[in-house]
Design a protein around this motif. Structure first.
Motif, short mmCIF file in Angstrom:
data_model
loop_
_atom_site.label_atom_id
_atom_site.label_comp_id
_atom_site.label_asym_id
_atom_site.label_seq_id
_atom_site.Cartn_x
_atom_site.Cartn_y
_atom_site.Cartn_z
N ALA A 53 4.66 19.73 3.22
CA ALA A 53 4.89 19.90 4.66
C ALA A 53 5.91 18.89 5.17
N CYS A 54 5.82 17.65 4.70
CA CYS A 54 6.78 16.64 5.14
C CYS A 54 8.19 17.02 4.73
N LYS A 55 8.34 17.51 3.52
CA LYS A 55 9.67 17.92 3.04
C LYS A 55 10.16 19.15 3.81
N ASP A 56 9.30 20.14 3.97
CA ASP A 56 9.70 21.40 4.61
C ASP A 56 9.95 21.26 6.11
N PHE A 57 9.18 20.41 6.78
CA PHE A 57 9.26 20.32 8.24
C PHE A 57 9.93 19.05 8.74
N GLY A 58 10.35 18.19 7.83
CA GLY A 58 11.02 16.96 8.24
C GLY A 58 10.09 15.95 8.91
N LEU A 59 8.84 15.92 8.49
CA LEU A 59 7.89 14.95 9.03
C LEU A 59 7.92 13.67 8.21
N GLU A 60 7.67 12.56 8.88
CA GLU A 60 7.59 11.26 8.22
C GLU A 60 6.14 10.78 8.24
N VAL A 61 5.66 10.26 7.12
CA VAL A 61 4.35 9.61 7.09
C VAL A 61 4.63 8.14 7.40
N CYS A 62 4.30 7.72 8.61
CA CYS A 62 4.64 6.35 9.03
C CYS A 62 3.59 5.34 8.58
N ALA A 63 2.37 5.80 8.27
CA ALA A 63 1.32 4.90 7.80
C ALA A 63 0.22 5.69 7.12
N LEU A 64 -0.44 5.03 6.19
CA LEU A 64 -1.60 5.59 5.51
C LEU A 64 -2.78 4.67 5.79
N SER A 65 -3.89 5.22 6.27
CA SER A 65 -5.08 4.41 6.43
C SER A 65 -5.64 4.11 5.05
N CYS A 66 -6.03 2.88 4.87
CA CYS A 66 -6.48 2.43 3.57
C CYS A 66 -7.79 1.68 3.74
N GLU A 67 -8.73 1.96 2.88
CA GLU A 67 -10.03 1.30 2.94
C GLU A 67 -9.96 -0.02 2.18
N TYR A 68 -10.52 -1.05 2.76
CA TYR A 68 -10.64 -2.32 2.06
C TYR A 68 -12.08 -2.48 1.65
N THR A 69 -12.33 -2.76 0.42
CA THR A 69 -13.68 -3.03 -0.05
C THR A 69 -13.63 -4.40 -0.70
N LEU A 84 -8.01 6.17 0.24
CA LEU A 84 -7.13 5.18 -0.36
C LEU A 84 -7.83 3.83 -0.30
N SER A 85 -7.80 3.10 -1.40
CA SER A 85 -8.48 1.81 -1.47
C SER A 85 -7.69 0.86 -2.35
N LEU A 86 -7.40 -0.31 -1.82
CA LEU A 86 -6.65 -1.28 -2.61
C LEU A 86 -7.46 -1.86 -3.76
N LEU A 87 -8.72 -2.13 -3.53
CA LEU A 87 -9.51 -2.74 -4.59
C LEU A 87 -10.11 -1.74 -5.56
N ASN A 88 -10.47 -0.57 -5.07
CA ASN A 88 -11.10 0.43 -5.94
C ASN A 88 -10.12 1.35 -6.64
N ASP A 89 -8.93 1.52 -6.06
CA ASP A 89 -7.94 2.43 -6.66
C ASP A 89 -6.53 1.99 -6.27
N PHE A 90 -6.17 0.79 -6.66
CA PHE A 90 -4.87 0.23 -6.29
C PHE A 90 -3.74 1.13 -6.75
N GLU A 91 -3.74 1.50 -8.03
CA GLU A 91 -2.64 2.31 -8.57
C GLU A 91 -2.56 3.67 -7.90
N GLY A 92 -3.70 4.31 -7.67
CA GLY A 92 -3.71 5.61 -6.99
C GLY A 92 -3.21 5.51 -5.56
N THR A 93 -3.54 4.43 -4.88
CA THR A 93 -3.09 4.21 -3.51
C THR A 93 -1.58 4.03 -3.47
N VAL A 94 -1.06 3.21 -4.38
CA VAL A 94 0.39 2.98 -4.44
C VAL A 94 1.12 4.28 -4.78
#
Length: 129
Positions: A53-69, A84-94
């Motif tokens: 959708a971002c590619k097709d409609f020219g939308l920008e994802v300006c931020a992703l909410s991320c859970e901190y545990t 998304l979680s920095l401590l539980n899934d750092f690589e997946g979040t990135v």
């Protein structure tokens, strides 16, 4: 600065018609940017639809909410959802941030265990200088 829509506002639409069609409507009403909130179940299908959708409609994802545990383990606010979680899934979040061309991770609040710590303890905890 341009206004962005936080996807928690349209989470029911996303559940009913999918992220792709919901984001089409977001673009039609004039938004150019979105923040992906922690309310969404960020499974592979949803991420694929957001990316397309971002590619097709020219939308920008300006931020992703991320859970901190942190040191204090707590139940997820949205059980059963992939978040998304920095401590539980750092690589997946990135990887998700890269796919969506987003450089900003947003945290709804500081870790519970930090509420009463002073600034120096917070700096040490996060290794800030």
């Amino acid at each position: 600065m341009k206004p962005a829509l936080q996807t928690m506002v349209i989470e029911e639409d996303i559940e009913k018609i999918g992220a792709y069609e919901a984001l089409r409507k977001v673009k039609e009403i004039g938004y150019e940017a979105i923040e992906i909130s922690g309310h969404l179940n960020l499974d592979d299908e949803t991420i694929d639809q957001i990316e397309r959708a971002c590619k097709d409609f020219g939308l920008e994802v300006c931020a992703l909410s991320c859970e901190y545990t942190g040191k204090v383990q707590r139940k997820s606010f949205f059980p059963g959802h992939r978040q998304l979680s920095l401590l539980n899934d750092f690589e997946g979040t990135v990887e998700t941030a890269k796919r969506l061309n987003c450089t900003t991770l947003r945290f709804a609040g500081q870790p519970v265990e930090m509420f009463h710590d002073d600034v120096e303890e917070m700096r040490e905890y996060f290794r800030l200088t």
